[in-house]
Design an enzyme around this catalytic site. Structure first.
Site, short mmCIF file in Angstrom:
data_model
loop_
_atom_site.label_atom_id
_atom_site.label_comp_id
_atom_site.label_asym_id
_atom_site.label_seq_id
_atom_site.Cartn_x
_atom_site.Cartn_y
_atom_site.Cartn_z
N PHE A 1 0.86 -1.19 0.00
CA PHE A 1 0.00 0.00 0.00
C PHE A 1 0.89 1.23 0.00
O PHE A 1 1.64 1.47 0.94
CB PHE A 1 -0.96 0.06 1.20
CG PHE A 1 -1.90 1.23 1.08
CD1 PHE A 1 -3.07 1.14 0.33
CD2 PHE A 1 -1.59 2.45 1.67
CE1 PHE A 1 -3.91 2.24 0.18
CE2 PHE A 1 -2.43 3.55 1.51
CZ PHE A 1 -3.59 3.44 0.77
N ASP B 1 9.40 2.97 1.51
CA ASP B 1 8.23 3.73 1.94
C ASP B 1 8.06 3.55 3.45
O ASP B 1 7.52 2.55 3.92
CB ASP B 1 6.99 3.23 1.18
CG ASP B 1 5.72 4.00 1.58
OD1 ASP B 1 5.75 4.71 2.60
OD2 ASP B 1 4.71 3.86 0.87
N LYS C 1 3.06 11.28 7.02
CA LYS C 1 2.32 11.10 8.27
C LYS C 1 2.95 11.81 9.49
O LYS C 1 2.72 12.99 9.70
CB LYS C 1 2.13 9.61 8.55
CG LYS C 1 1.24 8.89 7.53
CD LYS C 1 0.89 7.51 8.01
CE LYS C 1 0.29 6.62 6.95
NZ LYS C 1 -1.12 6.84 6.69
C1 LIG Z 1 3.02 2.88 3.66
C2 LIG Z 1 2.13 3.97 3.17
N1 LIG Z 1 2.46 4.65 2.07
C3 LIG Z 1 1.69 5.65 1.60
C4 LIG Z 1 0.52 6.02 2.22
C5 LIG Z 1 -0.33 7.10 1.64
O1 LIG Z 1 -0.22 8.27 2.38
P1 LIG Z 1 -1.29 9.42 2.17
O2 LIG Z 1 -2.60 8.89 2.66
O3 LIG Z 1 -0.79 10.57 3.02
O4 LIG Z 1 -1.32 9.75 0.72
C6 LIG Z 1 0.13 5.32 3.37
C7 LIG Z 1 -1.13 5.67 4.06
O5 LIG Z 1 -1.68 4.93 4.82
C8 LIG Z 1 0.96 4.28 3.86
O6 LIG Z 1 0.63 3.59 4.95
#
Ligand SMILES: Cc1ncc(COP(=O)(O)O)c(C=O)c1O
Length: 409
Positions: free
Chosen positions: A145, A231, A260
Protein backbone atom coordinates in the site's frame (compact mmCIF):
# COMPACT_ATOMS: atom_id res chain seq x y z
CA UNK A 1 -22.69 29.72 8.47
CA UNK A 2 -20.37 27.29 10.26
CA UNK A 3 -22.08 25.03 12.78
CA UNK A 4 -20.19 24.98 16.05
CA UNK A 5 -21.66 21.98 17.87
CA UNK A 6 -23.37 18.99 16.35
CA UNK A 7 -24.81 15.91 17.96
CA UNK A 8 -23.20 12.65 16.90
CA UNK A 9 -26.26 11.77 14.87
CA UNK A 10 -26.26 15.13 13.07
CA UNK A 11 -22.54 14.93 12.26
CA UNK A 12 -22.88 11.42 10.85
CA UNK A 13 -25.94 12.37 8.79
CA UNK A 14 -24.20 15.44 7.35
CA UNK A 15 -21.11 13.48 6.28
CA UNK A 16 -23.32 10.81 4.84
CA UNK A 17 -25.44 13.26 2.88
CA UNK A 18 -22.81 15.71 1.63
CA UNK A 19 -19.54 13.76 1.74
CA UNK A 20 -18.30 11.20 -0.72
CA UNK A 21 -18.70 7.65 0.54
CA UNK A 22 -15.04 6.71 0.19
CA UNK A 23 -14.60 5.69 3.84
CA UNK A 24 -16.50 3.51 6.29
CA UNK A 25 -15.85 5.22 9.65
CA UNK A 26 -16.61 3.77 13.03
CA UNK A 27 -19.73 5.60 14.33
CA UNK A 28 -17.81 7.84 16.76
CA UNK A 29 -17.79 11.62 16.25
CA UNK A 30 -14.62 13.18 17.60
CA UNK A 31 -14.21 16.80 18.53
CA UNK A 32 -11.05 17.01 20.66
CA UNK A 33 -7.72 15.27 21.10
CA UNK A 34 -5.06 15.56 23.76
CA UNK A 35 -2.06 13.25 23.95
CA UNK A 36 -3.26 9.65 23.95
CA UNK A 37 -6.89 10.67 24.37
CA UNK A 38 -9.69 11.51 21.98
CA UNK A 39 -13.07 12.92 23.02
CA UNK A 40 -16.39 12.59 21.23
CA UNK A 41 -19.18 15.13 20.99
CA UNK A 42 -21.02 13.33 23.80
CA UNK A 43 -18.11 13.99 26.15
CA UNK A 44 -16.83 10.39 26.14
CA UNK A 45 -13.08 9.84 26.41
CA UNK A 46 -11.24 7.20 24.40
CA UNK A 47 -7.69 5.96 24.12
CA UNK A 48 -6.50 6.63 20.57
CA UNK A 49 -5.28 3.26 19.33
CA UNK A 50 -4.88 4.01 15.64
CA UNK A 51 -2.93 7.27 15.94
CA UNK A 52 -4.55 8.40 12.70
CA UNK A 53 -2.81 5.62 10.77
CA UNK A 54 0.45 6.32 12.64
CA UNK A 55 0.52 10.07 11.93
CA UNK A 56 0.01 11.17 15.52
CA UNK A 57 3.10 9.58 17.04
CA UNK A 58 3.71 12.40 19.60
CA UNK A 59 0.04 12.33 20.66
CA UNK A 60 -2.84 14.55 19.63
CA UNK A 61 -2.26 18.32 19.63
CA UNK A 62 1.18 18.16 21.22
CA UNK A 63 1.61 21.60 22.85
CA UNK A 64 5.10 22.19 21.45
CA UNK A 65 4.05 21.37 17.89
CA UNK A 66 0.89 23.47 18.17
CA UNK A 67 3.03 26.33 19.49
CA UNK A 68 5.38 26.02 16.49
CA UNK A 69 2.34 25.95 14.21
CA UNK A 70 0.70 29.05 15.69
CA UNK A 71 3.97 31.02 15.93
CA UNK A 72 4.72 30.39 12.27
CA UNK A 73 1.09 30.87 11.18
CA UNK A 74 1.27 34.45 12.45
CA UNK A 75 4.40 35.17 10.38
CA UNK A 76 4.11 33.45 7.02
CA UNK A 77 2.26 30.35 5.87
CA UNK A 78 2.81 29.93 2.15
CA UNK A 79 5.18 31.35 -0.42
CA UNK A 80 5.28 28.62 -3.06
CA UNK A 81 8.72 27.73 -4.33
CA UNK A 82 8.64 30.73 -6.68
CA UNK A 83 10.65 32.39 -3.88
CA UNK A 84 12.91 31.28 -1.06
CA UNK A 85 11.54 31.31 2.46
CA UNK A 86 13.44 31.52 5.73
CA UNK A 87 12.27 28.15 7.12
CA UNK A 88 12.52 25.65 4.28
CA UNK A 89 16.32 25.47 4.17
CA UNK A 90 16.41 24.95 7.94
CA UNK A 91 13.91 22.09 7.68
CA UNK A 92 15.79 20.52 4.75
CA UNK A 93 19.04 20.66 6.73
CA UNK A 94 17.24 19.25 9.78
CA UNK A 95 15.78 16.22 7.99
CA UNK A 96 18.98 15.58 6.00
CA UNK A 97 21.01 15.51 9.21
CA UNK A 98 18.42 13.49 11.10
CA UNK A 99 18.17 10.75 8.48
CA UNK A 100 21.65 11.00 6.94
CA UNK A 101 21.02 12.17 3.35
CA UNK A 102 22.35 14.97 1.18
CA UNK A 103 19.06 16.30 -0.14
CA UNK A 104 15.38 16.52 0.83
CA UNK A 105 12.30 17.27 -1.24
CA UNK A 106 9.19 18.24 0.70
CA UNK A 107 5.71 17.46 -0.56
CA UNK A 108 2.35 17.16 1.25
CA UNK A 109 0.71 13.74 1.20
CA UNK A 110 2.27 10.33 1.36
CA UNK A 111 1.01 9.52 -2.12
CA UNK A 112 2.79 12.59 -3.49
CA UNK A 113 6.02 11.55 -1.83
CA UNK A 114 5.73 8.12 -3.45
CA UNK A 115 5.01 9.73 -6.82
CA UNK A 116 8.16 11.80 -6.31
CA UNK A 117 10.17 8.67 -5.54
CA UNK A 118 8.87 6.99 -8.71
CA UNK A 119 9.88 9.96 -10.84
CA UNK A 120 13.31 10.10 -9.22
CA UNK A 121 13.93 6.39 -9.72
CA UNK A 122 12.82 6.47 -13.35
CA UNK A 123 14.84 9.55 -14.25
CA UNK A 124 17.87 8.13 -12.44
CA UNK A 125 17.34 4.94 -14.44
CA UNK A 126 17.47 6.85 -17.74
CA UNK A 127 20.19 9.33 -16.94
CA UNK A 128 22.51 7.29 -14.70
CA UNK A 129 21.85 3.62 -15.30
CA UNK A 130 21.41 3.99 -19.05
CA UNK A 131 17.96 2.44 -19.38
CA UNK A 132 16.35 3.18 -22.76
CA UNK A 133 13.66 5.90 -22.65
CA UNK A 134 10.27 4.69 -21.35
CA UNK A 135 11.59 1.22 -20.53
CA UNK A 136 12.22 1.68 -16.77
CA UNK A 137 10.69 -0.88 -14.44
CA UNK A 138 9.98 -0.44 -10.74
CA UNK A 139 9.53 -3.61 -8.72
CA UNK A 140 6.81 -3.51 -6.05
CA UNK A 141 5.54 -6.14 -3.63
CA UNK A 142 2.27 -8.01 -3.59
CA UNK A 143 -0.17 -6.55 -1.02
CA UNK A 144 1.67 -3.24 -0.98
CA UNK A 145 0.00 0.00 0.00
CA UNK A 146 1.63 3.22 -1.17
CA UNK A 147 -1.35 5.53 -1.70
CA UNK A 148 -4.26 6.20 -4.00
CA UNK A 149 -3.11 8.03 -7.12
CA UNK A 150 -3.62 6.36 -10.48
CA UNK A 151 0.11 5.69 -10.92
CA UNK A 152 0.48 4.24 -7.45
CA UNK A 153 -2.55 1.96 -7.74
CA UNK A 154 -1.07 0.67 -10.99
CA UNK A 155 1.30 -1.27 -8.72
CA UNK A 156 -1.44 -2.36 -6.31
CA UNK A 157 -2.70 -5.94 -6.01
CA UNK A 158 -5.74 -4.98 -3.96
CA UNK A 159 -8.97 -5.10 -5.99
CA UNK A 160 -10.55 -2.45 -3.72
CA UNK A 161 -7.81 -0.06 -4.86
CA UNK A 162 -7.87 -0.94 -8.54
CA UNK A 163 -11.17 -2.28 -9.87
CA UNK A 164 -12.89 0.31 -12.01
CA UNK A 165 -9.97 2.71 -12.06
CA UNK A 166 -8.02 1.53 -15.08
CA UNK A 167 -6.29 1.96 -17.47
CA UNK A 168 -3.14 1.63 -15.43
CA UNK A 169 0.38 2.99 -15.68
CA UNK A 170 2.88 0.52 -17.17
CA UNK A 171 6.38 -0.02 -15.79
CA UNK A 172 5.69 -1.97 -12.60
CA UNK A 173 6.62 -5.55 -11.86
CA UNK A 174 5.04 -7.24 -8.85
CA UNK A 175 6.79 -9.89 -6.78
CA UNK A 176 5.99 -11.71 -3.55
CA UNK A 177 6.88 -9.72 -0.45
CA UNK A 178 9.47 -11.30 1.82
CA UNK A 179 10.72 -13.55 -0.97
CA UNK A 180 14.38 -13.06 -1.87
CA UNK A 181 14.41 -15.60 -4.69
CA UNK A 182 11.67 -13.70 -6.48
CA UNK A 183 13.66 -10.52 -5.98
CA UNK A 184 16.92 -12.02 -7.31
CA UNK A 185 15.07 -13.16 -10.38
CA UNK A 186 13.33 -9.90 -11.20
CA UNK A 187 16.31 -7.57 -10.73
CA UNK A 188 18.28 -9.52 -13.31
CA UNK A 189 16.27 -7.45 -15.81
CA UNK A 190 18.61 -4.50 -16.57
CA UNK A 191 15.61 -2.19 -17.01
CA UNK A 192 14.80 -2.38 -13.31
CA UNK A 193 15.63 0.98 -11.74
CA UNK A 194 14.04 0.61 -8.31
CA UNK A 195 12.72 -1.75 -5.67
CA UNK A 196 9.80 -0.11 -3.88
CA UNK A 197 9.05 -1.58 -0.46
CA UNK A 198 7.41 -0.98 2.87
CA UNK A 199 9.74 -2.33 5.61
CA UNK A 200 6.60 -3.68 7.28
CA UNK A 201 3.45 -3.89 5.20
CA UNK A 202 1.04 -1.73 7.19
CA UNK A 203 -2.27 -1.71 5.36
CA UNK A 204 -1.81 -5.36 4.41
CA UNK A 205 -2.18 -6.11 8.13
CA UNK A 206 1.17 -5.29 9.78
CA UNK A 207 3.00 -7.99 7.91
CA UNK A 208 6.57 -8.14 9.25
CA UNK A 209 9.07 -9.79 6.87
CA UNK A 210 11.56 -12.35 8.17
CA UNK A 211 14.65 -10.99 9.89
CA UNK A 212 17.33 -10.28 7.32
CA UNK A 213 14.94 -9.74 4.41
CA UNK A 214 15.50 -6.00 4.19
CA UNK A 215 19.28 -6.33 4.54
CA UNK A 216 19.39 -8.96 1.83
CA UNK A 217 17.11 -6.87 -0.38
CA UNK A 218 19.52 -3.96 0.05
CA UNK A 219 22.46 -6.19 -0.92
CA UNK A 220 20.65 -7.49 -4.01
CA UNK A 221 19.78 -3.94 -5.06
CA UNK A 222 23.40 -2.82 -4.72
CA UNK A 223 24.63 -5.82 -6.72
CA UNK A 224 22.28 -5.04 -9.61
CA UNK A 225 22.53 -1.24 -9.49
CA UNK A 226 18.88 -0.91 -8.46
CA UNK A 227 17.66 1.83 -6.13
CA UNK A 228 16.09 0.74 -2.86
CA UNK A 229 13.02 2.95 -2.43
CA UNK A 230 11.72 2.57 1.11
CA UNK A 231 8.23 3.73 1.94
CA UNK A 232 8.45 4.51 5.67
CA UNK A 233 5.33 6.65 5.66
CA UNK A 234 3.60 4.42 8.21
CA UNK A 235 6.61 2.77 9.85
CA UNK A 236 8.92 5.78 10.15
CA UNK A 237 9.46 8.38 12.89
CA UNK A 238 9.87 6.05 15.87
CA UNK A 239 6.72 3.96 15.33
CA UNK A 240 8.48 0.57 15.28
CA UNK A 241 10.97 1.28 18.05
CA UNK A 242 13.67 2.92 15.89
CA UNK A 243 13.60 6.24 14.08
CA UNK A 244 13.11 4.18 10.89
CA UNK A 245 12.01 0.57 10.61
CA UNK A 246 14.98 0.16 8.21
CA UNK A 247 17.26 0.89 11.18
CA UNK A 248 16.38 -2.47 12.75
CA UNK A 249 18.49 -4.11 10.04
CA UNK A 250 20.91 -1.27 9.53
CA UNK A 251 19.53 -0.70 6.05
CA UNK A 252 20.04 2.63 4.30
CA UNK A 253 17.51 3.09 1.48
CA UNK A 254 18.67 5.01 -1.58
CA UNK A 255 15.36 6.84 -1.57
CA UNK A 256 13.63 7.32 1.77
CA UNK A 257 9.93 8.20 1.67
CA UNK A 258 8.36 9.83 4.74
CA UNK A 259 4.96 11.33 5.56
CA UNK A 260 2.32 11.10 8.27
CA UNK A 261 4.23 11.58 11.56
CA UNK A 262 6.64 14.03 9.95
CA UNK A 263 4.24 16.69 11.26
CA UNK A 264 3.13 14.82 14.37
CA UNK A 265 -0.24 14.64 12.65
CA UNK A 266 -0.69 18.40 12.61
CA UNK A 267 -0.35 19.16 8.89
CA UNK A 268 -0.02 17.11 5.72
CA UNK A 269 3.75 17.00 5.23
CA UNK A 270 5.73 14.42 3.30
CA UNK A 271 9.33 14.27 2.25
CA UNK A 272 11.66 12.28 0.03
CA UNK A 273 15.32 12.01 0.95
CA UNK A 274 18.20 10.91 -1.25
CA UNK A 275 21.79 11.77 -2.07
CA UNK A 276 22.81 14.23 -4.79
CA UNK A 277 23.42 11.55 -7.40
CA UNK A 278 19.73 10.71 -7.28
CA UNK A 279 17.98 13.89 -6.19
CA UNK A 280 19.70 16.16 -8.67
CA UNK A 281 18.37 14.26 -11.67
CA UNK A 282 15.28 16.44 -11.23
CA UNK A 283 15.78 20.05 -12.27
CA UNK A 284 13.73 23.26 -12.11
CA UNK A 285 10.29 22.96 -13.64
CA UNK A 286 10.29 19.14 -13.61
CA UNK A 287 8.51 18.47 -10.31
CA UNK A 288 6.87 20.38 -7.47
CA UNK A 289 3.78 21.37 -5.57
CA UNK A 290 2.29 24.73 -4.57
CA UNK A 291 2.20 23.76 -0.90
CA UNK A 292 5.30 21.51 -0.85
CA UNK A 293 8.01 23.01 1.36
CA UNK A 294 5.86 25.83 2.73
CA UNK A 295 7.26 27.64 5.80
CA UNK A 296 4.39 26.53 8.03
CA UNK A 297 5.10 22.89 7.24
CA UNK A 298 8.83 23.46 7.65
CA UNK A 299 8.43 24.91 11.15
CA UNK A 300 6.00 22.17 12.21
CA UNK A 301 8.15 19.38 10.82
CA UNK A 302 11.28 20.47 12.70
CA UNK A 303 9.41 20.76 15.99
CA UNK A 304 7.57 17.45 15.51
CA UNK A 305 10.85 15.60 14.90
CA UNK A 306 12.54 17.35 17.82
CA UNK A 307 9.71 16.24 20.11
CA UNK A 308 10.21 12.63 18.96
CA UNK A 309 13.91 12.89 19.87
CA UNK A 310 13.49 14.83 23.14
CA UNK A 311 10.77 12.56 24.45
CA UNK A 312 12.66 9.43 23.37
CA UNK A 313 9.61 8.06 21.61
CA UNK A 314 11.51 5.35 19.72
CA UNK A 315 12.78 3.94 23.01
CA UNK A 316 9.26 4.07 24.47
CA UNK A 317 7.81 2.32 21.42
CA UNK A 318 10.47 -0.39 21.59
CA UNK A 319 9.97 -1.08 25.31
CA UNK A 320 6.17 -0.85 25.40
CA UNK A 321 5.78 -2.79 22.16
CA UNK A 322 7.27 -5.86 23.82
CA UNK A 323 4.97 -5.54 26.81
CA UNK A 324 1.99 -5.03 24.52
CA UNK A 325 2.66 -8.11 22.40
CA UNK A 326 3.16 -10.17 25.54
CA UNK A 327 -0.17 -9.02 26.99
CA UNK A 328 -2.11 -9.45 23.76
CA UNK A 329 -0.28 -12.70 22.97
CA UNK A 330 -1.47 -14.13 26.30
CA UNK A 331 -5.03 -13.75 25.00
CA UNK A 332 -4.44 -16.33 22.29
CA UNK A 333 -4.68 -19.01 24.97
CA UNK A 334 -7.60 -17.35 26.72
CA UNK A 335 -9.87 -16.66 23.75
CA UNK A 336 -10.62 -18.55 20.55
CA UNK A 337 -11.15 -15.12 18.95
CA UNK A 338 -7.46 -14.24 18.64
CA UNK A 339 -5.37 -16.21 16.18
CA UNK A 340 -2.17 -14.19 16.08
CA UNK A 341 -0.47 -11.10 17.46
CA UNK A 342 2.35 -9.53 15.45
CA UNK A 343 4.23 -6.30 14.96
CA UNK A 344 7.23 -4.24 15.93
CA UNK A 345 7.48 -1.44 18.45
CA UNK A 346 4.03 0.08 18.75
CA UNK A 347 2.88 -0.96 15.28
CA UNK A 348 0.98 -4.16 15.97
CA UNK A 349 -1.98 -6.17 14.84
CA UNK A 350 -4.22 -8.92 16.10
CA UNK A 351 -5.50 -11.42 13.59
CA UNK A 352 -9.02 -12.55 14.35
CA UNK A 353 -9.93 -16.20 14.13
CA UNK A 354 -12.61 -15.84 11.49
CA UNK A 355 -13.01 -15.54 7.74
CA UNK A 356 -11.53 -12.33 6.28
CA UNK A 357 -14.94 -11.26 5.00
CA UNK A 358 -16.63 -11.80 8.38
CA UNK A 359 -17.85 -8.88 10.51
CA UNK A 360 -15.99 -10.14 13.59
CA UNK A 361 -13.09 -7.66 13.50
CA UNK A 362 -15.45 -4.74 12.85
CA UNK A 363 -17.74 -5.81 15.70
CA UNK A 364 -14.77 -6.21 18.02
CA UNK A 365 -13.69 -2.64 17.19
CA UNK A 366 -17.19 -1.44 18.04
CA UNK A 367 -16.87 -3.22 21.37
CA UNK A 368 -13.38 -1.73 21.93
CA UNK A 369 -14.94 1.70 21.35
CA UNK A 370 -17.66 0.99 23.91
CA UNK A 371 -14.84 0.13 26.31
CA UNK A 372 -13.02 3.36 25.49
CA UNK A 373 -10.40 2.26 22.95
CA UNK A 374 -10.49 3.39 19.31
CA UNK A 375 -9.01 1.01 16.75
CA UNK A 376 -9.99 -0.08 13.26
CA UNK A 377 -9.63 -3.21 11.11
CA UNK A 378 -7.04 -2.93 8.32
CA UNK A 379 -7.93 -5.70 5.95
CA UNK A 380 -10.74 -8.11 6.72
CA UNK A 381 -10.09 -9.82 10.01
CA UNK A 382 -6.96 -7.94 11.07
CA UNK A 383 -7.09 -5.11 13.62
CA UNK A 384 -4.20 -2.64 13.70
CA UNK A 385 -3.24 -1.49 17.19
CA UNK A 386 -1.01 1.56 17.18
CA UNK A 387 -1.33 4.02 20.07
CA UNK A 388 0.47 7.39 20.18
CA UNK A 389 4.08 6.80 21.23
CA UNK A 390 3.70 9.02 24.30
CA UNK A 391 1.55 6.35 25.95
CA UNK A 392 2.81 5.28 29.38
CA UNK A 393 3.18 1.70 30.60
CA UNK A 394 0.29 2.17 33.01
CA UNK A 395 -1.96 3.52 30.25
CA UNK A 396 -0.95 0.68 27.96
CA UNK A 397 -1.94 -1.89 30.59
CA UNK A 398 -5.25 -0.09 31.07
CA UNK A 399 -5.89 -0.30 27.30
CA UNK A 400 -5.05 -4.01 27.32
CA UNK A 401 -7.50 -4.50 30.22
CA UNK A 402 -10.18 -2.67 28.27
CA UNK A 403 -9.59 -4.67 25.09
CA UNK A 404 -9.47 -7.88 27.11
CA UNK A 405 -12.96 -7.08 28.37
CA UNK A 406 -14.18 -7.04 24.76
CA UNK A 407 -12.22 -10.11 23.70
CA UNK A 408 -13.12 -12.33 26.67
CA UNK A 409 -16.89 -11.73 26.70
C1 LIG B 1 3.02 2.88 3.66
C2 LIG B 1 2.13 3.97 3.17
N1 LIG B 1 2.46 4.65 2.07
C3 LIG B 1 1.69 5.65 1.60
C4 LIG B 1 0.52 6.02 2.22
C5 LIG B 1 -0.33 7.10 1.64
O1 LIG B 1 -0.22 8.27 2.38
P1 LIG B 1 -1.29 9.42 2.17
O2 LIG B 1 -2.60 8.89 2.66
O3 LIG B 1 -0.79 10.57 3.02
O4 LIG B 1 -1.32 9.75 0.72
C6 LIG B 1 0.13 5.32 3.37
C7 LIG B 1 -1.13 5.67 4.06
O5 LIG B 1 -1.68 4.93 4.82
C8 LIG B 1 0.96 4.28 3.86
O6 LIG B 1 0.63 3.59 4.95
Amino acid sequence: MVESVLSAQEAIELEDKYGAHNYHPLPVVLCRGEGVFLYDVGGNRYYAFLSTYSAVNPGHCHPRIIQALTNQAKELTLTSRAFYNDKLGLAEKYVCETFGYQKALFMNSGAEANETAIKLARKWGYTKKGIAENQAVIVAAKHNFHGRTTTIISASTDPASTVGFGPFMPGFEIIEYDNLQALEKVVANPNVCGLWLEPIQGEAGIFVPHEGYLKSAERICRKHNVLLMMDEIQTGIARTGRMLASDHEDVRPDILILGKALSGGVLPISCVLADDEIMLVIGPGQHGSTFGGNPLAAAVCMEALQVVKDEKLAENAERLGKIFRERMGAMINKSPLIRLVRGKGLLNAIVINDAPESETAWNLCLSFARNGVLAKPTHGNIIRLAPPLVITEEQLHECCDRMEKSILV
